[in-house]
Each structure stands twice: as structure tokens, then as C-alpha cells.
Design a protein around this motif. Structure first.
Motif, mmCIF file in Angstrom:
data_model
loop_
_atom_site.group_PDB
_atom_site.id
_atom_site.type_symbol
_atom_site.label_atom_id
_atom_site.label_comp_id
_atom_site.label_asym_id
_atom_site.label_seq_id
_atom_site.Cartn_x
_atom_site.Cartn_y
_atom_site.Cartn_z
ATOM 1 N N VAL A 115 40.019 46.520 46.944
ATOM 2 C CA VAL A 115 39.243 47.736 46.706
ATOM 3 C C VAL A 115 37.769 47.394 46.850
ATOM 4 O O VAL A 115 37.278 46.442 46.230
ATOM 5 C CB VAL A 115 39.526 48.309 45.308
ATOM 6 N N SER A 116 37.070 48.139 47.673
ATOM 7 C CA SER A 116 35.673 47.827 47.977
ATOM 8 C C SER A 116 34.724 48.499 46.987
ATOM 9 O O SER A 116 35.066 49.457 46.293
ATOM 10 C CB SER A 116 35.336 48.292 49.392
ATOM 11 N N ALA A 117 33.500 47.969 46.951
ATOM 12 C CA ALA A 117 32.461 48.553 46.106
ATOM 13 C C ALA A 117 32.158 49.987 46.520
ATOM 14 O O ALA A 117 31.822 50.835 45.682
ATOM 15 C CB ALA A 117 31.198 47.705 46.176
ATOM 16 N N ARG A 118 32.276 50.293 47.811
ATOM 17 C CA ARG A 118 32.003 51.643 48.304
ATOM 18 C C ARG A 118 32.960 52.655 47.684
ATOM 19 O O ARG A 118 32.563 53.780 47.344
ATOM 20 C CB ARG A 118 32.115 51.653 49.828
ATOM 21 N N GLN A 119 34.234 52.260 47.518
ATOM 22 C CA GLN A 119 35.199 53.168 46.905
ATOM 23 C C GLN A 119 34.942 53.340 45.414
ATOM 24 O O GLN A 119 35.115 54.429 44.865
ATOM 25 C CB GLN A 119 36.614 52.634 47.136
ATOM 26 N N LEU A 120 34.514 52.278 44.741
ATOM 27 C CA LEU A 120 34.260 52.347 43.304
ATOM 28 C C LEU A 120 33.028 53.197 42.986
ATOM 29 O O LEU A 120 32.949 53.817 41.926
ATOM 30 C CB LEU A 120 34.070 50.942 42.739
ATOM 31 N N ALA A 121 32.071 53.246 43.914
ATOM 32 C CA ALA A 121 30.788 53.892 43.641
ATOM 33 C C ALA A 121 30.921 55.386 43.404
ATOM 34 O O ALA A 121 30.081 55.986 42.712
ATOM 35 C CB ALA A 121 29.821 53.626 44.788
ATOM 36 N N LEU A 143 28.048 46.462 39.610
ATOM 37 C CA LEU A 143 27.871 45.099 40.087
ATOM 38 C C LEU A 143 29.082 44.569 40.845
ATOM 39 O O LEU A 143 29.004 43.519 41.487
ATOM 40 C CB LEU A 143 27.574 44.158 38.915
ATOM 41 N N ILE A 144 30.205 45.261 40.782
ATOM 42 C CA ILE A 144 31.440 44.753 41.381
ATOM 43 C C ILE A 144 31.342 44.811 42.905
ATOM 44 O O ILE A 144 30.987 45.837 43.485
ATOM 45 C CB ILE A 144 32.652 45.564 40.888
ATOM 46 N N SER A 145 31.661 43.691 43.550
ATOM 47 C CA SER A 145 31.687 43.661 45.014
ATOM 48 C C SER A 145 33.049 44.075 45.545
ATOM 49 O O SER A 145 33.145 44.763 46.560
ATOM 50 C CB SER A 145 31.334 42.264 45.530
ATOM 51 N N HIS A 146 34.131 43.652 44.869
ATOM 52 C CA HIS A 146 35.474 44.063 45.267
ATOM 53 C C HIS A 146 36.474 43.678 44.185
ATOM 54 O O HIS A 146 36.194 42.830 43.321
ATOM 55 C CB HIS A 146 35.887 43.437 46.608
ATOM 56 N N ILE A 147 37.632 44.313 44.228
ATOM 57 C CA ILE A 147 38.772 43.976 43.382
ATOM 58 C C ILE A 147 39.931 43.635 44.306
ATOM 59 O O ILE A 147 40.351 44.466 45.110
ATOM 60 C CB ILE A 147 39.170 45.144 42.458
ATOM 61 N N GLN A 148 40.428 42.423 44.196
ATOM 62 C CA GLN A 148 41.565 41.993 45.009
ATOM 63 C C GLN A 148 42.805 41.979 44.113
ATOM 64 O O GLN A 148 42.813 41.326 43.068
ATOM 65 C CB GLN A 148 41.302 40.605 45.585
ATOM 66 N N TYR A 149 43.842 42.711 44.511
ATOM 67 C CA TYR A 149 45.011 42.837 43.643
ATOM 68 C C TYR A 149 46.292 42.418 44.364
ATOM 69 O O TYR A 149 46.394 42.457 45.593
ATOM 70 C CB TYR A 149 45.164 44.283 43.142
ATOM 71 N N ARG A 150 47.254 41.990 43.570
ATOM 72 C CA ARG A 150 48.611 41.695 44.025
ATOM 73 C C ARG A 150 49.564 42.226 42.964
ATOM 74 O O ARG A 150 49.237 42.232 41.773
ATOM 75 C CB ARG A 150 48.844 40.198 44.156
ATOM 76 N N LYS A 151 50.738 42.600 43.396
ATOM 77 C CA LYS A 151 51.798 42.941 42.445
ATOM 78 C C LYS A 151 52.978 42.005 42.671
ATOM 79 O O LYS A 151 53.213 41.537 43.786
ATOM 80 C CB LYS A 151 52.206 44.403 42.597
ATOM 81 N N GLY A 152 53.710 41.723 41.590
ATOM 82 C CA GLY A 152 54.839 40.814 41.690
ATOM 83 C C GLY A 152 54.470 39.381 41.361
ATOM 84 O O GLY A 152 53.323 39.056 41.029
ATOM 85 N N VAL A 153 55.469 38.495 41.478
ATOM 86 C CA VAL A 153 55.333 37.092 41.062
ATOM 87 C C VAL A 153 55.422 36.155 42.265
ATOM 88 O O VAL A 153 55.970 35.067 42.182
ATOM 89 C CB VAL A 153 56.432 36.725 40.038
ATOM 90 N N TYR A 154 54.846 36.546 43.398
ATOM 91 C CA TYR A 154 55.115 35.858 44.651
ATOM 92 C C TYR A 154 53.995 34.937 45.111
ATOM 93 O O TYR A 154 54.149 34.250 46.120
ATOM 94 C CB TYR A 154 55.410 36.882 45.748
#
Length: 698
Positions: A59-65, A139-150
């Protein structure tokens, strides 16, 4: 002796990992290919050819703004399927839900900020306590996410997934943002960056306050500061960050619904006048990274000071005319290290790393209180908990349409606990250690000729969440001295997923996943009682459909639907097998409009389906949907104004519903309380409110 050997092994492993990381080449020249992390701007879905599963992205900072937020932690709702609510005051960690899990305050979803884990182990209120109120969204530049235990580099608390939150190193221009709203909401943010001694220096300060709609004003006061010095980039550079956060508040806890229906209190009323708390988080972190033709290295280290004193009355007046208030106290210093290195060996990208963490808990306690004054010590302990994780992962492109990722992770935890207070607790304590090996496998097929934007995924792996070390070292219940079984340090989980990601149209990425996960035990620490409870093994499966559409630079549309089925493997006494508070159906739709012109804004709709409140499913919550809106206008190059309308349709629903025993003041007074009356416990969503912001840059 065993503990000494364990710590010696950890030290040797750490030194070896750091040496390995610093053995990478110096930053490469521009014409030399380097290994580096790939991030996506404008579209939160990971690109085909990059992702290892259908359920990861950025998720980019542009989307969070342009995203309207009632609470800071709602930033995590950018992760498809994640739900963030609250059952108490807004100074406390939020309640999180994902994939049929009531994550409580974070027990099965791991979050880090600048490489520092946010989840707190062996916490006074709940295992994995994840307080994100210290974040500054700007201040957030991006959020990197994963789901699961992989993923092999995901360890403790990541059974349902993980999120890595990173801050920017510089800002385009200094800014001051002032926000005012209903219920005495106010916020001031000042932030900027510049050059100092050859370093990029970023500083930010935030003050916020809010009374909320509650009959008993929340009087929330938050102070927050960040100072960050860096040189170079995230892939080739260094950074040091200081963060300081303090908050205090008065809380309106969840209450028996019948107290509202019979008029004893109003919809936004409270049973106790002194619930709430104070908390702080101070941290120092550093990172070094280098990328070259031979590989990429990164080392991150941190130390943080954390404290919480939380006062709550979840059961009302069962014990008498004085409210059954208790205090949960936590005071600790946590330090840690994450060092990793990646090599490109012909067709194989190999990664390895070590993660260390130690929590030095001077005091973690549970106390009976009256108006925040301690009257009895239920339990009080001193803890030392050391966790180490080693991981290795190999990624290979076998053919243009087939690649695999195979990982192996080894975790070890060693802990000791000393009881320092509590009549029935003084015999508890001791040492505990355990380990787990977790294999991970991902197989990715695609692209497919002219349909080069399509990939298929198969994922499988083991994960875990640790359990409170007091549960592993306590032989008696601290409240009454009755025998207690010592529980395992690890609650193992096994998960699998089949998924697909495709790009039907230019700018549109769609993914679908069919997943399942089983947990060996629903072990949770119950801070209200000071004990760890075993709630039996569970199994869950579900289906998720996630979409992100960016038709042009200005517009992004995200839409998600998530369905899950959660059951205990063995029905509990009484015949019920439903997992309480496991939300079976959620949906969301977000529209973000951020052109280069004057107008900008965002609209978000969220739906929560009805869920079981207890194991038999006879008592269920009420489903609801809610909408939030942000609309802004740029007044020239330096000024912009915006308005947030939260709960746009003024829905009357509950942020959270539970089923349990409690008593109101009137029930205690007329003698109808007994040992508690089972019923619906609710915390209402906030009514429609408007917040106006004015920002200037210079």
C-alpha cells in the motif's frame, strides 16, 4: 547450564549473521544490476512475477493520504480482509479481526514499524498486544503485507499474516497540519526534513486530543515525536530513528446491553467513572543496507522502553457495590536485531537471516483497584524472555512459467519468570524453553502466453504464536490458588492456500484465494484474570476475493470480499463448536481520488456480517455497514483544506459485541446480580462526526 548454552549459541549465531551481512559488496555503480526489494506505487496488489502468493501486496503513501480515518490503526484496513474496531478507550490497542480469527489485540497478526516488532510478548493485557496509536500516517512511505504462514522471515504472531510499515526518509516540503472536529477533537502535526552535516534529517511532532461522544469525556491526550537521520536509500544506506510516544485517556468500556435498553445508562454511557490508562513507547533504532551484484544485505537493530497502566471494569459490579475494577501494569525494555543477506546463485536467489529479541520485563502485574488505587495484588511477576529465529529461503525460476520458493525457519524461546507479589502467586515461576521448526513451500505457475498477467499459486507452511511465559511457569491460579496446568510456549499452526492473480484490464488486478489453517490450541492469556487458558484446537477455511483498479493516475478503486468458517475441532462442554467473535463475512469498497489538480478525496464503505457470540451460535451479533468520507481542496501551491465525515450515514450499531457475565450498579443494588448475569456486552460505534483540517507547506 542449559540457559547458558542457549544464550551462547544465540550470541555466536548473531555474530556470524552480522559478519555475513557486512560481507556484502559496497554500493554498486548505476550500470551494475543489484538485488533489491520491488515495491508497487498506486496499486496495492503485488505484481505477477514478484509475488509468492495471491494474498500479498504493498500500500503506497499516495493511497493512505486520501483515506478517511477514525482511528490511526485503521491504516491496517488497507490489508484486504482486516477489520479494526475498539471495545474501550482510544488510547488502548485496537481489536483486530482477520480470516476467522478474533485476533484480540494482535495475537496472530505480526506488525513491525521500521523493523521493530509492535506485538508485545507476555503482555499484561493480552499476548501479542499491538498498539499502533504511535503511528503518524503522514510519515508512512508504504505498508507491505502478507497473509498466511508461507514466508520464512515471518515468525511469532504471524499465523494469519504480517504487515511491515516503513517511514519516509525525507519529505517534499515542511508542513503544518491543524485539525478540529466535534467532541473536542483536535490535532496538530508539524513535520519537515532537510540536510544537516551531509545527512537527511526528518523531524515530526504530533499532539492530539479527543473527548469522543461518550457521556464520560475520554479526555484523550497524545504526544508523539519522530527524529530520523539517514544517508542514501533504503537499499544502499543507513538510518537512525528516535521515536517517543505518550498517551493518557479515560475509557468507556463495553457494557451490558440491557443497561442501555432499560435506561440505566445512555447509549454512550459508562458503568465506571475511572477506567482508562496511561502508556508510553520510546525507541531508538538503526539500519544499514547495501546492494550489489553479489547480493543484498540488511541489518536492523533496536531498543525500546515500553510501559502501560490500564484500568478496566469489564464485569461491572459482580463483587459488590464498589466496581470490580482492576489494573494491568506492564513495564519493560525490549531490544532486538534482524540481520539478513541474499545471494543470486545462477538460477537460485538464496536468502538467510537471524532475528533476535529479548524482553526484560521489570514488572507485569494484575491488581484489584478502586478509582485507580490498588487494593490487592492478584499477581506480580518479573520476566526475561529471549527469542531467536533462524531462516533460510531459496527462490528458483525453473522455466519462464514455473518458479518455487522453499523456506525453513527455526525458532527458539527461553524464558524465566519470578513471582514478586500476589497471595496465591508466590509459588509460581521458574524457567521454560521450547523450539519449533517451520517449513514453507510456494509454487507459482505463470505467465501464460498472451495472458501474461495471470499467475496461479499454491502455498503451504507452518507458523505459530508464542504463549505468555507465565502460563508455562505457573502451577496455581493466582486468583484462588487452585491447581493450573503448565502450558506450552508454542501454539503451532498449519496453513495452506490455493490462489490466482490476474489482470483482466489495464490497471485492474484481481486475486482470489481459497485458504485453510488449523491451530493446535487456542491458547490465550486472559489479562483480566491473570491466567493462560487453553480453548482447544481449531480449524478454519475461507475464500477471499480482492480487487484493485487504477484506470488512471488519479483514481484507485479497491474492493474486497472475505468469507471464513471457524470451528473448534472438539465441541466444548454444551455441544458448541463455533469460535466466538470469528467474523464469517466482511466486505469493503474504497475509492481514492488524488489528481494533480485542486480537488481530492476518498470514500470507504465497510461491511461486517453477523458472528457467533458463544460456542453454540444461539447468540449472534448484529451485522452492519459503515461509510467514511474525505474531501479536500488545494488552495494554491501551499495550502489545502479537507473535511472528514466519519460514519457518514450515522449508523447505529456496535463496534464490538461479546457474550458474558456482568452486573450493573442497579442489579447489584436490588440483589438480582448473583454471580453475574450472562448477556450481550456492547461498545457502540461512534455517531456521525465531522473533522476539518487545514495544511500549509513552506
Amino acid at each position: 547450564m542449559r540457559k547458558l548454552k542457549f544464550q551462547t549459541c544465540l550470541l555466536a549465531t548473531s555474530v556470524a549473521a552480522v559478519r555475513l551481512a557486512f560481507a556484502a559488496e559496497a554500493p554498486a555503480t548505476p550500470d551494475v544490476p543489484v538485488m533489491q526489494e520491488v515495491l508497487v506505487s498506486g496499486n496495492r496488489a503485488a505484481l505477477p512475477g514478484v509475488a509468492d502468493s495471491a494474498t500479498e501486496g504493498t500500500v503506497s503513501a499516495r493511497q493512505l493520504a486520501v483515506r478517511p480515518l477514525l482511528r490511526t490503526a485503521e491504516l491496517l484496513e488497507t490489508v484486504p480482509g482486516v477489520i479494526v474496531t475498539q471495545h474501550s478507550g482510544d488510547g488502548k490497542a485496537n481489536q483486530y479481526f482477520l480470516r476467522g480469527y478474533n485476533l484480540d489485540h494482535g495475537s496472530d497478526f505480526a506488525t513491525s514499524v521500521l523493523g521493530m516488532p509492535v506485538n508485545v510478548a507476555s503482555h499484561a493485557h493480552g499476548q501479542g498486544y499491538m498498539d499502533l496509536n504511535f503511528l503518524m500516517p503522514e510519515l508512512i512511505s508504504h505498508i507491505q503485507y502478507r497473509k498466511g504462514v508461507y514466508a520464512a522471515d515471518d515468525g511469532d504472531f504471524s499465523s494469519t499474516g504480517s504487515a511491515r510499515i516503513e517511514y519516509q526518509r525525507t519529505l517534499k516540503a515542511p508542513l503544518v497540519d491543524v485539525s478540529l472536529g466535534q467532541h473536542r477533537y483536535r490535532r496538530v502535526l508539524a513535520a519537515g526534513s532537510g540536510q544537516l552535516g551531509g545527512l537527511d534529517v526528518l523531524g515530526a511532532f504530533e499532539f492530539a486530543g479527543n473527548d469522543g461522544p461518550w457521556d464520560q469525556p475520554a479526555n484523550l491526550r497524545k504526544r508523539n515525536a519522530v527524529l530520523r537521520a539517514s544517508n542514501g536509500s533504503a537499499d544502499n544506506g543507513v538510518a537512525v530513528t528516535l521515536m517517543a510516544y505518550q498517551s493518557d485517556w479515560r475509557a468507556t468500556e463495553h457494557v451490558p446491553e440491557r443497561a442501555i435498553l432499560n435506561g440505566e445508562i445512555g447509549r454512550f454511557g459508562a458503568l465506571s467513572p475511572s477506567d482508562g490508562g496511561v502508556t508510553h513507547r520510546y525507541s531508538l533504532s538503526g539500519e544499514w543496507a547495501a546492494s550489489g551484484a553479489a547480493g543484498a544485505s540488511r541489518v536492523r537493530a533496536y531498543v525500546l522502553d515500553y510501559g502501560l497502566n490500564y484500568f478496566a471494569t469489564p464485569s461491572g459490579f459482580i463483587s459488590g457495590a464498589s466496581a470490580d475494577q482492576h489494573e494491568q501494569a506492564d513495564s519493560r525494555v525490549t531490544w532486538g536485531l534482524d540481520a539478513r543477506h541474499s545471494w543470486q546463485l545462477r538460477d537460485v536467489e538464496l536468502s538467510a537471516g537471524v532475528q533476535l529479541r529479548q524482553d526484560r520485563v521489570d514488572n507485569v502485574g494484575l491488581y484489584d483497584t478502586v478509582d485507580r488505587v490498588r487494593t490487592n495484588t492478584v499477581r506480580q511477576d518479573r520476566l526475561r524472555e529471549t527469542a531467536a529465529g533462524l531462516f533460510v529461503e531459496a527462490r528458483r525460476q525453473w522455466t519462464p512459467w514455473l518458479r518455487t520458493t522453499v523456506g525453513l525457519r527455526r525458532d527458539q524461546i527461553a524464558a524465566d519468570a519470578s513471582a514478586t507479589g500476589g497471595r496465591f502467586n508466590l509459588g509460581n515461576g521458574g524457567t521454560a524453553s521450547a523450539g519449533q521448526t517451520s517449513p514453507k513451500v510456494s509454487v507459482i505457475v505463470g505467465p501464460f502466453g498472451e495472458h501474461a498477467g495471470t499467475e496461479l499459486y499454491a502455498n503451504w507452511g507452518h507458523g505459530f504464536h508464542s504463549n505468555d511465559v507465565r502460563g508455562a511457569t505457573s502451577g496455581t491460579h493466582p486468583s484462588d490458588g487452585s491447581p493450573a496446568d503448565r502450558l506450552a510456549l508454542f501454539a503451532r499452526s498449519t496453513g495452506g492456500e490455493l490462489g490466482a492473480r490476474t489482470r483482466p484490464l489495464k490497471g485492474w488486478t484481481s486475486s482470489v484465494s481459497l485458504w485453510q489453517i488449523s491451530s493446535a490450541s487456542e491458547l490465550v492469556f486472559v489479562g483480566d484474570a491473570g491466567v493462560t487458558e487453553a480453548r482447544g484446537a481449531s480449524k478454519r477455511h475461507g475464500l477471499e476475493w480482492s480487487n484493485s483498479y487504477t484506470p488512471n493516475h488519479s483514481l484507485t478503486i479497491d474492493g474486497d470480499v472475505a468469507w471464513s468458517h471457524a470451528r473448534f475441532k472438539v465441541p466444548v462442554e454444551g455441544g458448541g463448536a463455533h469460535v466466538p467473535n470469528a467474523i464469517p463475512l466482511t466486505a469493503s469498497l474504497a475509492v481514492n481520488y488524488a489528481p494533480d489538480g485542486a480537488w481530492f478525496g476518498g470514500l470507504r464503505l465497510r461491511y461486517l456480517g453477523a458472528y457467533a457470540l458463544e460456542e453454540t451460535n444461539q447468540q449472534r451479533s448484529t451485522p452492519f455497514w459503515i461509510a467514511n468520507l474525505k474531501l479536500g481542496y488545494r488552495l494554491g501551491a501551499r495550502w489545502q483544506a479537507s473535511v472528514d465525515v466519519l460514519n457518514l450515514a450515522d449508523r447505529k450499531a456496535n463496534d464490538i459485541e461479546y457474550w458474558g457475565g456482568a452486573c450493573t450498579r442497579a442489579e447489584q443494588r436490588d440483589g438480582s446480580c448473583g454471580g453475574g448475569i450472562d448477556g450481550r456486552l456492547v461498545h457502540p460505534i461512534e455517531p456521525r462526526s465531522v473533522r476539518v483540517s487545514l495544511r500549509t507547506t513552506f
